[in-house]
Write an enzyme that holds these catalytic residues in place. Structure first.
Site, PDB file in Angstrom:
ATOM      1  N   THR A  19     -49.661  59.964 -77.493  1.00 54.65           N
ATOM      2  CA  THR A  19     -48.221  59.713 -77.362  1.00 54.65           C
ATOM      3  C   THR A  19     -47.607  59.349 -78.716  1.00 54.65           C
ATOM      4  O   THR A  19     -46.532  59.845 -79.070  1.00 54.65           O
ATOM      5  CB  THR A  19     -47.963  58.587 -76.329  1.00 54.65           C
ATOM      6  N   LYS A  35     -44.100  66.363 -71.100  1.00 56.84           N
ATOM      7  CA  LYS A  35     -45.351  65.824 -70.555  1.00 56.84           C
ATOM      8  C   LYS A  35     -45.484  66.421 -69.155  1.00 56.84           C
ATOM      9  O   LYS A  35     -44.797  65.991 -68.216  1.00 56.84           O
ATOM     10  CB  LYS A  35     -45.231  64.286 -70.489  1.00 56.84           C
ATOM     11  N   ASP A  46     -44.960  58.131 -70.705  1.00 55.92           N
ATOM     12  CA  ASP A  46     -45.052  58.651 -72.073  1.00 55.92           C
ATOM     13  C   ASP A  46     -43.718  59.244 -72.516  1.00 55.92           C
ATOM     14  O   ASP A  46     -43.325  59.107 -73.677  1.00 55.92           O
ATOM     15  CB  ASP A  46     -46.178  59.691 -72.166  1.00 55.92           C
ATOM     16  N   GLY A 103     -50.757  66.389 -73.269  1.00 54.69           N
ATOM     17  CA  GLY A 103     -51.663  66.436 -72.122  1.00 54.69           C
ATOM     18  C   GLY A 103     -51.866  65.048 -71.528  1.00 54.69           C
ATOM     19  O   GLY A 103     -51.216  64.069 -71.918  1.00 54.69           O
ATOM     20  N   ALA A 104     -52.740  64.977 -70.548  1.00 55.44           N
ATOM     21  CA  ALA A 104     -53.162  63.686 -69.999  1.00 55.44           C
ATOM     22  C   ALA A 104     -54.663  63.616 -70.246  1.00 55.44           C
ATOM     23  O   ALA A 104     -55.383  64.562 -69.929  1.00 55.44           O
ATOM     24  CB  ALA A 104     -52.849  63.607 -68.513  1.00 55.44           C
ATOM     25  N   GLY A 105     -55.136  62.517 -70.834  1.00 53.22           N
ATOM     26  CA  GLY A 105     -56.565  62.420 -71.144  1.00 53.22           C
ATOM     27  C   GLY A 105     -56.976  63.499 -72.138  1.00 53.22           C
ATOM     28  O   GLY A 105     -56.210  63.859 -73.025  1.00 53.22           O
TER      29      GLY A 105
END
Ligand code: ADP
Ligand code: MG
Length: 205
Positions: A19, A35, A46, A103-105
């Protein structure tokens, strides 16, 4: 110059600085931000963080495709919320501006059955910026990430190291993976708009 392909900021894991890096790039390029999946932290998402950290008036924050209430892997969070993530729902937001996607993770995070974050990157035909951090174990995570990106034949703009320098780690990673070094973000005592703007000078894009 407006980047033709969207730039997808991924990390070697969660909580690695995606982020912060996205905010720095959005501010530096006056780019848009998207996001696609926010898992948990809906009152401090985020998108909200990026919005609060940038100073320019040009960047547009596009709405998330999925907002999940639970702070878990998206496939689990979605299930708890009684939702099934549909890979077909991820459509690039319409913009003429450079688009930074977060992204996420990491890359191998599941979104739904048979569909990982890396599949989303491929589907969106995005170019990857990989965020890494130097800590014990990070060479392994970083090289696994670059290996997966090669396997998927995804174009990679380069790597950004977030935080403390470790030349043993960085030199080995850069040489072994042949990934382009884009810069290093210093550790900030205070992370505010001024720091985010200043950090843009450390990134070579
Ligand atoms: N360079 C940095 N200096 C100071 N704090 C940082 C830095 N990078 C990340 N952080 C802090 O570490 C945490 C995780 O960073 P974040 O960018 O949210 O990671 P991610 O998006 O990968 O989960 C946040 O609290 C963030 O403020
Ligand atoms: Mg994040």
């Amino acid at each position: 110059m407006i980047d033709k392909k969207p730039l997808f900021v991924t990390g070697i894991g969660t909580w690695i600085g995606k982020t912060i890096t996205s905010a720095i790039l959005v501010e530096k390029l006056k780019a848009d931000y998207w996001k696609p999946v926010q898992s948990g932290d809906l009152d401090n998402s985020d998108s909200q963080k990026v919005k609060s950290l940038i100073s320019n008036k040009i960047s547009f924050i596009h709405p998330e495709t999925y907002l999940l209430t639970q702070p878990f892997s998206p496939h689990k969070s979605a299930d708890i919320d009684g939702i099934t993530i549909d890979a077909e729902k991820f459509m690039l937001p319409q913009t003429n501006n450079t688009l930074i996607i977060e992204g996420a993770g990491g890359l191998m995070v599941p979104l739904c059955k048979g569909f990982l974050m890396i599949d989303l990157i491929k589907k969106l035909d995005a170019e990857v910026i990989l965020v890494s951090q130097n800590f014990l174990g990070s060479i392994n995570y970083t090289l696994l990430s670059t290996f997966a990106l090669k396997e998927y034949d995804i174009s990679v703009r380069g790597i950004i190291f977030n935080g403390k320098k470790d030349h043993y780690s960085e030199e080995f990673i850069l040489e072994h993976s042949e990934i382009t070094f884009l810069g290093r973000i210093p550790e900030f005592d205070v992370l505010d708009k001024k720091a985010i703007k200043e950090a843009g000078n450390y990134i070579d894009l």
